[in-house]
Design a protein around this motif. Sequence first.
Motif, PDB file in Angstrom:
ATOM      1  N   LYS A 179      -8.383  41.540  13.142  1.00 35.88           N
ATOM      2  CA  LYS A 179      -7.530  41.692  14.321  1.00 35.88           C
ATOM      3  C   LYS A 179      -6.805  40.387  14.624  1.00 35.88           C
ATOM      4  O   LYS A 179      -5.607  40.387  14.918  1.00 35.88           O
ATOM      5  CB  LYS A 179      -8.362  42.110  15.530  1.00 35.88           C
ATOM      6  CG  LYS A 179      -7.543  42.261  16.805  1.00 35.88           C
ATOM      7  CD  LYS A 179      -8.408  42.629  17.996  1.00 35.88           C
ATOM      8  CE  LYS A 179      -7.559  42.715  19.264  1.00 35.88           C
ATOM      9  NZ  LYS A 179      -8.400  43.052  20.455  1.00 35.88           N
ATOM     10  N   ASP A 180      -7.528  39.259  14.558  1.00 34.84           N
ATOM     11  CA  ASP A 180      -6.912  37.953  14.796  1.00 34.84           C
ATOM     12  C   ASP A 180      -5.791  37.706  13.796  1.00 34.84           C
ATOM     13  O   ASP A 180      -4.700  37.240  14.163  1.00 34.84           O
ATOM     14  CB  ASP A 180      -7.955  36.839  14.687  1.00 34.84           C
ATOM     15  CG  ASP A 180      -8.991  36.878  15.794  1.00 34.84           C
ATOM     16  OD1 ASP A 180      -8.601  37.107  16.950  1.00 34.84           O
ATOM     17  OD2 ASP A 180     -10.181  36.674  15.501  1.00 34.84           O
ATOM     18  N   LYS A 181      -6.047  38.020  12.544  1.00 34.18           N
ATOM     19  CA  LYS A 181      -5.053  37.803  11.500  1.00 34.18           C
ATOM     20  C   LYS A 181      -3.843  38.714  11.676  1.00 34.18           C
ATOM     21  O   LYS A 181      -2.707  38.315  11.394  1.00 34.18           O
ATOM     22  CB  LYS A 181      -5.688  38.010  10.129  1.00 34.18           C
ATOM     23  CG  LYS A 181      -6.731  36.950   9.787  1.00 34.18           C
ATOM     24  CD  LYS A 181      -7.369  37.200   8.434  1.00 34.18           C
ATOM     25  CE  LYS A 181      -8.413  36.124   8.114  1.00 34.18           C
ATOM     26  NZ  LYS A 181      -9.072  36.369   6.807  1.00 34.18           N
ATOM     27  N   GLU A 182      -4.060  39.916  12.164  1.00 28.73           N
ATOM     28  CA  GLU A 182      -2.958  40.838  12.403  1.00 28.73           C
ATOM     29  C   GLU A 182      -2.093  40.355  13.564  1.00 28.73           C
ATOM     30  O   GLU A 182      -0.862  40.442  13.521  1.00 28.73           O
ATOM     31  CB  GLU A 182      -3.496  42.234  12.706  1.00 28.73           C
ATOM     32  CG  GLU A 182      -2.424  43.306  12.848  1.00 28.73           C
ATOM     33  CD  GLU A 182      -1.600  43.499  11.593  1.00 28.73           C
ATOM     34  OE1 GLU A 182      -0.414  43.880  11.727  1.00 28.73           O
ATOM     35  OE2 GLU A 182      -2.127  43.283  10.482  1.00 28.73           O
ATOM     36  N   ILE A 183      -2.740  39.828  14.608  1.00 19.71           N
ATOM     37  CA  ILE A 183      -1.995  39.267  15.743  1.00 19.71           C
ATOM     38  C   ILE A 183      -1.129  38.096  15.278  1.00 19.71           C
ATOM     39  O   ILE A 183       0.032  37.970  15.669  1.00 19.71           O
ATOM     40  CB  ILE A 183      -2.970  38.819  16.853  1.00 19.71           C
ATOM     41  CG1 ILE A 183      -3.623  40.037  17.512  1.00 19.71           C
ATOM     42  CG2 ILE A 183      -2.248  37.968  17.902  1.00 19.71           C
ATOM     43  CD1 ILE A 183      -4.742  39.693  18.476  1.00 19.71           C
ATOM     44  N   ALA A 184      -1.686  37.247  14.411  1.00 21.19           N
ATOM     45  CA  ALA A 184      -0.931  36.108  13.880  1.00 21.19           C
ATOM     46  C   ALA A 184       0.232  36.584  13.015  1.00 21.19           C
ATOM     47  O   ALA A 184       1.334  36.036  13.082  1.00 21.19           O
ATOM     48  CB  ALA A 184      -1.865  35.199  13.078  1.00 21.19           C
ATOM     49  N   LYS A 185      -0.005  37.604  12.218  1.00 20.92           N
ATOM     50  CA  LYS A 185       1.051  38.149  11.361  1.00 20.92           C
ATOM     51  C   LYS A 185       2.193  38.711  12.195  1.00 20.92           C
ATOM     52  O   LYS A 185       3.375  38.482  11.899  1.00 20.92           O
ATOM     53  CB  LYS A 185       0.465  39.245  10.473  1.00 20.92           C
ATOM     54  CG  LYS A 185       1.467  39.893   9.529  1.00 20.92           C
ATOM     55  CD  LYS A 185       0.805  40.978   8.695  1.00 20.92           C
ATOM     56  CE  LYS A 185       1.820  41.682   7.796  1.00 20.92           C
ATOM     57  NZ  LYS A 185       1.200  42.771   7.006  1.00 20.92           N
ATOM     58  N   GLU A 186       1.867  39.430  13.261  1.00 24.09           N
ATOM     59  CA  GLU A 186       2.893  40.001  14.139  1.00 24.09           C
ATOM     60  C   GLU A 186       3.695  38.898  14.825  1.00 24.09           C
ATOM     61  O   GLU A 186       4.910  39.029  15.018  1.00 24.09           O
ATOM     62  CB  GLU A 186       2.235  40.905  15.180  1.00 24.09           C
ATOM     63  CG  GLU A 186       1.663  42.192  14.593  1.00 24.09           C
ATOM     64  CD  GLU A 186       0.930  43.025  15.621  1.00 24.09           C
ATOM     65  OE1 GLU A 186       0.840  42.579  16.801  1.00 24.09           O
ATOM     66  OE2 GLU A 186       0.438  44.108  15.269  1.00 24.09           O
ATOM     67  N   ALA A 187       3.021  37.804  15.191  1.00 25.82           N
ATOM     68  CA  ALA A 187       3.712  36.689  15.832  1.00 25.82           C
ATOM     69  C   ALA A 187       4.708  36.042  14.871  1.00 25.82           C
ATOM     70  O   ALA A 187       5.833  35.700  15.269  1.00 25.82           O
ATOM     71  CB  ALA A 187       2.696  35.650  16.323  1.00 25.82           C
ATOM     72  N   LEU A 188       4.333  35.887  13.625  1.00 24.53           N
ATOM     73  CA  LEU A 188       5.243  35.342  12.625  1.00 24.53           C
ATOM     74  C   LEU A 188       6.456  36.247  12.440  1.00 24.53           C
ATOM     75  O   LEU A 188       7.578  35.774  12.273  1.00 24.53           O
ATOM     76  CB  LEU A 188       4.524  35.163  11.283  1.00 24.53           C
ATOM     77  CG  LEU A 188       3.866  33.815  11.020  1.00 24.53           C
ATOM     78  CD1 LEU A 188       3.156  33.833   9.668  1.00 24.53           C
ATOM     79  CD2 LEU A 188       4.867  32.684  11.072  1.00 24.53           C
ATOM     80  N   GLU A 189       6.230  37.548  12.483  1.00 27.03           N
ATOM     81  CA  GLU A 189       7.338  38.501  12.351  1.00 27.03           C
ATOM     82  C   GLU A 189       8.314  38.362  13.509  1.00 27.03           C
ATOM     83  O   GLU A 189       9.541  38.417  13.327  1.00 27.03           O
ATOM     84  CB  GLU A 189       6.787  39.930  12.293  1.00 27.03           C
ATOM     85  CG  GLU A 189       6.035  40.246  11.006  1.00 27.03           C
ATOM     86  CD  GLU A 189       5.394  41.622  11.024  1.00 27.03           C
ATOM     87  OE1 GLU A 189       5.439  42.291  12.093  1.00 27.03           O
ATOM     88  OE2 GLU A 189       4.829  42.039   9.998  1.00 27.03           O
ATOM     89  N   LYS A 190       7.800  38.146  14.710  1.00 32.90           N
ATOM     90  CA  LYS A 190       8.637  38.052  15.898  1.00 32.90           C
ATOM     91  C   LYS A 190       9.572  36.845  15.850  1.00 32.90           C
ATOM     92  O   LYS A 190      10.667  36.897  16.418  1.00 32.90           O
ATOM     93  CB  LYS A 190       7.768  37.997  17.158  1.00 32.90           C
ATOM     94  CG  LYS A 190       7.107  39.325  17.505  1.00 32.90           C
ATOM     95  CD  LYS A 190       6.261  39.212  18.753  1.00 32.90           C
ATOM     96  CE  LYS A 190       5.621  40.557  19.087  1.00 32.90           C
ATOM     97  NZ  LYS A 190       4.757  40.456  20.299  1.00 32.90           N
ATOM     98  N   VAL A 191       9.145  35.789  15.179  1.00 30.59           N
ATOM     99  CA  VAL A 191       9.995  34.589  15.099  1.00 30.59           C
ATOM    100  C   VAL A 191      10.728  34.510  13.759  1.00 30.59           C
ATOM    101  O   VAL A 191      11.372  33.498  13.455  1.00 30.59           O
ATOM    102  CB  VAL A 191       9.166  33.299  15.331  1.00 30.59           C
ATOM    103  CG1 VAL A 191       8.544  33.305  16.716  1.00 30.59           C
ATOM    104  CG2 VAL A 191       8.109  33.116  14.251  1.00 30.59           C
ATOM    105  N   GLY A 192      10.623  35.569  12.964  1.00 35.57           N
ATOM    106  CA  GLY A 192      11.356  35.623  11.701  1.00 35.57           C
ATOM    107  C   GLY A 192      10.884  34.638  10.658  1.00 35.57           C
ATOM    108  O   GLY A 192      11.687  34.136   9.861  1.00 35.57           O
ATOM    109  N   MET A 193       9.567  34.386  10.600  1.00 37.60           N
ATOM    110  CA  MET A 193       9.039  33.388   9.671  1.00 37.60           C
ATOM    111  C   MET A 193       8.001  33.952   8.711  1.00 37.60           C
ATOM    112  O   MET A 193       7.250  33.192   8.084  1.00 37.60           O
ATOM    113  CB  MET A 193       8.426  32.225  10.473  1.00 37.60           C
ATOM    114  CG  MET A 193       9.441  31.365  11.212  1.00 37.60           C
ATOM    115  SD  MET A 193      10.558  30.492  10.081  1.00 37.60           S
ATOM    116  CE  MET A 193       9.430  29.382   9.278  1.00 37.60           C
TER     117      MET A 193
END
Length: 253
Positions: free
Chosen positions: A115-129
Amino acid sequence: MAANHPEIKVESLSVNYDGHHALKNINFSFQSGQLVGIIGPNGAGKSTLIKAILGLEKHIGEIEIFGKTIKEMRKKISYVPQRSAIDFDFPVLVEDVVLMGRYSFIPWYKRASLKDKEIAKEALEKVGMTEFAKRQIGQLSGGQQQRVFIARALTQQADIFFLDEPFVGIDATSEEIIVKLLRQLQRDGKTIFVVHHDLSKVEKYFDQLLLLNQELIGAGKVADIYKPELLSAAYKGSITMFGNKDNVMVVSN
């Protein structure tokens, strides 16, 4: 909680260095869901204000977040410091930097969960990185680095965000992405404080302003604070207003 209860309230806040006032008797309050620009000349105490609110600077005065102390609300607050305060030579991957935002939620004896890793992945997607996840943080441009650190802040899923000079030294694309993201956070009911230096973009980016020069010159809606007489008082110089659509103001010290 009453609808008119301020989300953040600062009373009689002062910070002193060797008898010198870095900040003197600062008082303000803001409701939730605001995008607040913190402006003022160099040495005005903008960064010091953020650090004092966060408990990172010794200060006197009272600070309340939802009526509670900063210590009680620590996990509800996210902070993005100036990039100049970060060691980019440290060999860490982008995805690991972003995941650090979850550390306060992970017991010391456990590893990051799926879950933590998925939250981090989604955050990277939001900033286009996303495509830079395996890149070492020091290999990125200034704008890309800033987007990564904002992604880290997003993983904390905070209610209040403090960003110290997020637009300094970054490219136009990164700035546009960050501004859109801050607006989305605001629509989601978050409150964001941004230390900012470019006066020409104040009206475009913010709804509320804190205008400082060691003392509080003004706090409130942009229309009430972004005025020549208040800016002149803060910057201790002359204000020239151009009649173009951006209403650019130039400060001459």
